[in-house]
Design a protein around this motif. Sequence first.
Motif, short mmCIF file in Angstrom:
data_model
loop_
_atom_site.label_atom_id
_atom_site.label_comp_id
_atom_site.label_asym_id
_atom_site.label_seq_id
_atom_site.Cartn_x
_atom_site.Cartn_y
_atom_site.Cartn_z
N SER A 56 -59.80 -34.47 54.92
CA SER A 56 -60.65 -35.43 54.23
C SER A 56 -61.95 -34.76 53.82
N THR A 57 -62.15 -34.60 52.51
CA THR A 57 -63.41 -33.97 52.07
C THR A 57 -64.60 -34.86 52.42
N GLY A 58 -64.39 -36.19 52.44
CA GLY A 58 -65.49 -37.09 52.83
C GLY A 58 -65.92 -36.80 54.27
N ASP A 59 -64.93 -36.68 55.19
CA ASP A 59 -65.26 -36.37 56.60
C ASP A 59 -65.96 -35.01 56.70
N MET A 60 -65.46 -34.03 55.93
CA MET A 60 -66.05 -32.68 56.01
C MET A 60 -67.49 -32.70 55.49
N LEU A 61 -67.71 -33.46 54.42
CA LEU A 61 -69.07 -33.54 53.87
C LEU A 61 -70.00 -34.29 54.83
N ARG A 62 -69.50 -35.35 55.46
CA ARG A 62 -70.33 -36.08 56.43
C ARG A 62 -70.67 -35.17 57.62
N ALA A 63 -69.73 -34.32 58.03
CA ALA A 63 -70.00 -33.38 59.12
C ALA A 63 -71.08 -32.38 58.68
N VAL A 115 -76.34 -37.27 46.83
CA VAL A 115 -75.25 -37.61 45.90
C VAL A 115 -74.33 -38.65 46.56
N MET A 116 -74.01 -38.42 47.82
CA MET A 116 -73.12 -39.34 48.53
C MET A 116 -73.79 -40.71 48.70
N ASP A 117 -75.07 -40.71 49.06
CA ASP A 117 -75.78 -41.98 49.24
C ASP A 117 -75.86 -42.77 47.93
N GLN A 126 -72.10 -41.21 44.08
CA GLN A 126 -71.56 -40.32 43.04
C GLN A 126 -70.72 -39.21 43.67
N LEU A 127 -70.11 -38.39 42.81
CA LEU A 127 -69.26 -37.32 43.32
C LEU A 127 -70.06 -36.02 43.51
N VAL A 128 -69.82 -35.38 44.63
CA VAL A 128 -70.39 -34.06 44.91
C VAL A 128 -69.73 -33.07 43.94
N ASP A 130 -56.88 -36.20 51.66
CA ASP A 130 -57.43 -37.56 51.66
C ASP A 130 -58.80 -37.52 50.99
N GLY A 131 -58.89 -38.07 49.78
CA GLY A 131 -60.18 -38.05 49.07
C GLY A 131 -60.38 -36.76 48.28
N PHE A 132 -59.38 -35.95 48.18
CA PHE A 132 -59.38 -34.73 47.39
C PHE A 132 -57.97 -34.53 46.85
N PRO A 133 -57.76 -34.20 45.60
CA PRO A 133 -58.77 -34.03 44.55
C PRO A 133 -59.31 -35.38 44.04
N ARG A 134 -60.48 -35.33 43.44
CA ARG A 134 -61.09 -36.54 42.89
C ARG A 134 -61.41 -36.37 41.40
N THR A 135 -61.15 -35.20 40.86
CA THR A 135 -61.32 -34.97 39.42
C THR A 135 -60.15 -34.08 38.97
N ALA A 171 -60.41 -31.35 37.38
CA ALA A 171 -60.75 -29.95 37.68
C ALA A 171 -60.39 -29.61 39.13
N GLN A 172 -60.62 -30.56 40.05
CA GLN A 172 -60.25 -30.33 41.46
C GLN A 172 -58.73 -30.25 41.61
N ALA A 173 -58.00 -31.08 40.87
CA ALA A 173 -56.53 -31.06 40.97
C ALA A 173 -56.00 -29.71 40.46
N PRO A 184 -73.43 -44.91 55.87
CA PRO A 184 -74.57 -45.36 55.06
C PRO A 184 -74.17 -45.75 53.63
N ASP A 185 -73.05 -45.17 53.13
CA ASP A 185 -72.65 -45.50 51.76
C ASP A 185 -71.72 -46.72 51.69
N ASP A 186 -71.45 -47.37 52.83
CA ASP A 186 -70.59 -48.56 52.83
C ASP A 186 -71.41 -49.83 52.62
N LYS A 219 -70.79 -48.35 42.60
CA LYS A 219 -70.90 -47.03 41.97
C LYS A 219 -69.69 -46.16 42.32
N ARG A 220 -69.23 -46.25 43.56
CA ARG A 220 -68.06 -45.45 43.97
C ARG A 220 -66.81 -45.89 43.22
N LEU A 221 -66.72 -47.21 42.97
CA LEU A 221 -65.57 -47.70 42.19
C LEU A 221 -65.65 -47.20 40.75
P1 AMP Z 1 -64.89 -40.66 51.13
O1 AMP Z 1 -65.10 -40.51 52.59
O2 AMP Z 1 -63.62 -40.01 50.66
O3 AMP Z 1 -65.03 -42.09 50.65
O4 AMP Z 1 -66.08 -39.83 50.42
C1 AMP Z 1 -67.43 -40.20 50.61
C2 AMP Z 1 -68.29 -39.53 49.56
O5 AMP Z 1 -68.21 -38.11 49.70
C3 AMP Z 1 -67.90 -39.79 48.10
O6 AMP Z 1 -68.43 -40.99 47.60
C4 AMP Z 1 -68.46 -38.57 47.40
O7 AMP Z 1 -69.86 -38.65 47.25
C5 AMP Z 1 -68.19 -37.46 48.43
N1 AMP Z 1 -66.85 -36.84 48.24
C6 AMP Z 1 -65.80 -36.87 49.10
N2 AMP Z 1 -64.75 -36.19 48.62
C7 AMP Z 1 -65.14 -35.73 47.40
C8 AMP Z 1 -64.50 -34.96 46.38
N3 AMP Z 1 -63.23 -34.54 46.52
N4 AMP Z 1 -65.21 -34.67 45.27
C9 AMP Z 1 -66.48 -35.06 45.11
N5 AMP Z 1 -67.15 -35.80 46.02
C10 AMP Z 1 -66.48 -36.14 47.16
#
Ligand code: AMP
Length: 217
Positions: A30-37, A52-54, A57-59, A84-89, A91-93, A162-164, A171-173
Motif C-alpha cells: 500500500s503506497t498510502g501506508d508507506m507514505l504515512r510511515a 499533498v496528502m492532507d 491530492q496525489l503525491v 493497493d492504491g498503486f498505480p494511481r495514474t 504513468a505509474q501503471a 487526518p485526510d479522512d 478532493k480525493r474522489l
Molecule cells: P490511500 O491510503 O491509498 O488512500 O492514500 C492516501 C494518500 O496518499 C492519497 O490521497 C495520496 O495523497 C497519497 N498516495 C497514496 N498512493 C499514491 C499513489 N500511488 N500515487 C500518488 N499519491 C498516492
Amino acid sequence: MNLVLLGPPGGGKGTQAKRLQDKYGLLQLSTGDMLRAAVAAGSDVGKKAKAVMDAGQLVSDEIVIAIIDERLDQPNVAKGAIFDGFPRTVAQAEALDAMMAKKGKKLDFAIEIQVPDAYIVERITGRYTCAKCGAGYHDKFQLPKVAGKCDSCGGTEFARRPDDNVETVTKRLDAYHAQTAPLLPYYDKRGALKLVDGTMDIADVTKALEGILDAAR
Ligand code: AMP
C-alpha cells in the motif's frame, strides 16, 4: 500471483488486501501506508508528501514509483504482491509494467472494487484503526466486539487518518476520477480487468475476490 486492486478511496481496497494476503500468502503493498510511515518518520519523502496528502491530492509519480521499485526487490514479495492504491495514474501503471518486466515478474490482473461516490463519504468519515495493530473498524459498519477494545490485539487506543474528513474526501474522489479512472480502460484493453461489486458486505466482497483468485491459481 501479482494483482492490482483498483477502486475509489474508501472503497475497501485496504480491508480486502489484508484479508487476501493472509489467505494467499501475498504481500499487501500500500503506497498510502508507506507514505504515512514516511510522514510519521519525518523522512525527506514524508516531508514532501504530507501537505499533498492532507490536501487530498496525489503525491508525485516519481516518489511513489521509487518507493515501489525498492519494495519489489525485497524477498518477502517472492510469492506475489497485492498492489493497493498503486498505480494511481497511467504513468505509474506504465512504470509498474516496466519494473515487473525488469524483475522477471508479471501482473496477472487488476480488480476494480466498484463503489459509487454516494457511498464514499459515510465510509471514509466513519473509519478508524487500532493504533497498536492497525486492524480496521467503522463507526457504523464494523464495530469492535467489545466497545473500545480491538478484536485482534486487545488494544484500547484508536486512530483516524487526518485526510479522512469530508472536505478532503471530495478532493480525493476528484483525483480518483480524473487521474486513476483511466487505468480501467488501460487494463481492460489487455483483457486483465475484473470487476467486483464493492457495495456488498465486507465478507461477500472477500468471497467474490477469492473466486477470482482461485480461478486464476
Ligand atoms: P490511500 O491510503 O491509498 O488512500 O492514500 C492516501 C494518500 O496518499 C492519497 O490521497 C495520496 O495523497 C497519497 N498516495 C497514496 N498512493 C499514491 C499513489 N500511488 N500515487 C500518488 N499519491 C498516492
